[in-house]
Write a protein that holds these residues in place. Structure first.
Motif, short mmCIF file in Angstrom:
data_model
loop_
_atom_site.label_atom_id
_atom_site.label_comp_id
_atom_site.label_asym_id
_atom_site.label_seq_id
_atom_site.Cartn_x
_atom_site.Cartn_y
_atom_site.Cartn_z
N GLU A 44 0.85 -1.24 0.02
CA GLU A 44 -0.02 0.17 0.03
C GLU A 44 0.89 1.28 -0.06
O GLU A 44 1.98 1.46 0.44
CB GLU A 44 -0.78 0.05 1.17
CG GLU A 44 -1.99 -1.10 1.51
CD GLU A 44 -2.97 -0.94 0.50
OE1 GLU A 44 -3.60 -1.96 -0.06
OE2 GLU A 44 -3.33 0.33 0.20
N ASP A 99 -1.83 19.39 -0.08
CA ASP A 99 -2.90 19.56 0.95
C ASP A 99 -3.38 21.16 0.93
O ASP A 99 -2.79 21.77 1.39
CB ASP A 99 -2.86 19.13 2.11
CG ASP A 99 -3.84 19.04 3.08
OD1 ASP A 99 -3.80 18.78 4.29
OD2 ASP A 99 -4.97 19.48 2.72
N GLU A 108 -2.39 10.84 6.18
CA GLU A 108 -3.61 10.02 5.36
C GLU A 108 -3.63 10.57 4.01
O GLU A 108 -3.92 11.74 3.75
CB GLU A 108 -4.74 10.18 5.83
CG GLU A 108 -4.89 9.66 7.48
CD GLU A 108 -4.60 10.70 8.49
OE1 GLU A 108 -4.04 11.77 7.93
OE2 GLU A 108 -4.51 10.36 9.74
N SER A 109 -3.32 9.56 3.16
CA SER A 109 -3.15 10.14 1.38
C SER A 109 -4.74 10.66 0.87
O SER A 109 -4.46 11.50 0.28
CB SER A 109 -2.87 8.76 0.80
OG SER A 109 -3.77 7.83 0.97
N HIS A 110 -5.63 10.12 1.53
CA HIS A 110 -6.89 10.82 1.08
C HIS A 110 -7.22 12.28 1.52
O HIS A 110 -8.16 13.07 0.94
CB HIS A 110 -8.22 9.83 1.80
CG HIS A 110 -8.59 10.00 3.33
ND1 HIS A 110 -7.77 9.19 4.27
CD2 HIS A 110 -9.16 10.95 3.95
CE1 HIS A 110 -8.20 9.53 5.16
NE2 HIS A 110 -8.94 10.78 5.12
N GLU A 111 -6.38 12.70 2.69
CA GLU A 111 -6.54 14.27 2.84
C GLU A 111 -5.74 15.13 1.96
O GLU A 111 -6.04 16.17 1.83
CB GLU A 111 -5.70 14.63 4.28
CG GLU A 111 -6.32 13.57 5.52
CD GLU A 111 -7.58 14.35 6.05
OE1 GLU A 111 -8.02 15.13 5.24
OE2 GLU A 111 -8.14 13.74 6.69
N TYR A 112 -5.08 14.66 0.79
CA TYR A 112 -4.41 15.42 -0.32
C TYR A 112 -5.19 15.30 -1.20
O TYR A 112 -6.02 14.66 -1.87
CB TYR A 112 -2.88 14.81 -0.26
CG TYR A 112 -2.11 15.02 0.79
CD1 TYR A 112 -2.22 14.02 2.00
CD2 TYR A 112 -1.22 15.79 1.03
CE1 TYR A 112 -1.55 14.25 3.13
CE2 TYR A 112 -0.25 16.14 1.86
CZ TYR A 112 -0.35 15.25 2.91
OH TYR A 112 0.36 15.51 4.20
N ASP A 113 -4.93 16.80 -1.98
CA ASP A 113 -5.83 17.17 -2.96
C ASP A 113 -5.08 16.89 -4.39
O ASP A 113 -5.72 16.78 -5.50
CB ASP A 113 -6.28 18.46 -2.93
CG ASP A 113 -7.16 18.72 -1.59
OD1 ASP A 113 -6.40 19.46 -0.74
OD2 ASP A 113 -8.13 18.23 -1.52
N TRP A 115 -1.64 15.41 -6.68
CA TRP A 115 -0.63 14.48 -6.56
C TRP A 115 0.41 14.39 -7.99
O TRP A 115 -0.14 14.81 -8.99
CB TRP A 115 -0.89 12.87 -6.43
CG TRP A 115 -1.87 12.67 -5.27
CD1 TRP A 115 -3.01 12.97 -4.87
CD2 TRP A 115 -1.47 11.90 -4.24
NE1 TRP A 115 -3.45 12.39 -3.52
CE2 TRP A 115 -2.28 11.98 -2.87
CE3 TRP A 115 0.08 11.31 -3.98
CZ2 TRP A 115 -1.94 11.21 -2.09
CZ3 TRP A 115 0.22 10.73 -2.68
CH2 TRP A 115 -0.75 10.88 -1.74
#
Length: 125
Positions: A44, A99, A108-113, A115
């Motif tokens: 992951e 972010d 947490e990767s889902h917090e970033y907008d 990539w």
């Protein structure tokens, strides 16, 4: 919209060093928190390091603490990851992320907008 482009990856022997760079487009870079993540084959994506909008607050994964250092230059719209004393287990694709909530450092990767496309780091034993 922010575009992120990583560079600086490559092949290095264990114990060596690399410095990754992540160049951002757009005028709002200085307001964003920035993070580095990595993903090894079959694993992951995991958090590596993050800094807030000024670089004054940083956070690191335990596995890299004391070896890696995150920094940023807002005049150059660039964030860096200095990696020292590299180990074979550091081998992965390294991604930078932005972010828009610039005051925090999140793991947490889902917090970033936004990539980047990633850069490969390979550490040989």
């Amino acid at each position: 919209q922010v575009q992120l482009v990583e560079s600086g990856g490559g092949l290095v022997q264990a114990g060596g060093s690399l410095r990754l760079s992540c160049a951002a487009s757009g005028r709002t870079f200085s307001s964003y928190a920035m993070g580095w993540f990595r993903q090894a084959p079959g694993k992951e994506r995991e958090f590596v390091a993050a800094c807030n909008w000024s670089g004054g607050i940083t956070a690191y994964a335990d596995s890299v603490k004391g070896r890696f250092s995150i920094s940023r230059d807002n005049r150059k719209n660039t964030v860096y990851l200095q990696m020292n004393r590299l180990k074979p287990e550091d081998t992965a694709i390294y991604y930078c992320a932005a972010d828009t909530a610039g005051w925090r450092t999140r793991a947490e990767s889902h917090e970033y907008d936004y990539w980047g496309q990633g850069t490969q780091v390979t550490v040989s034993s």
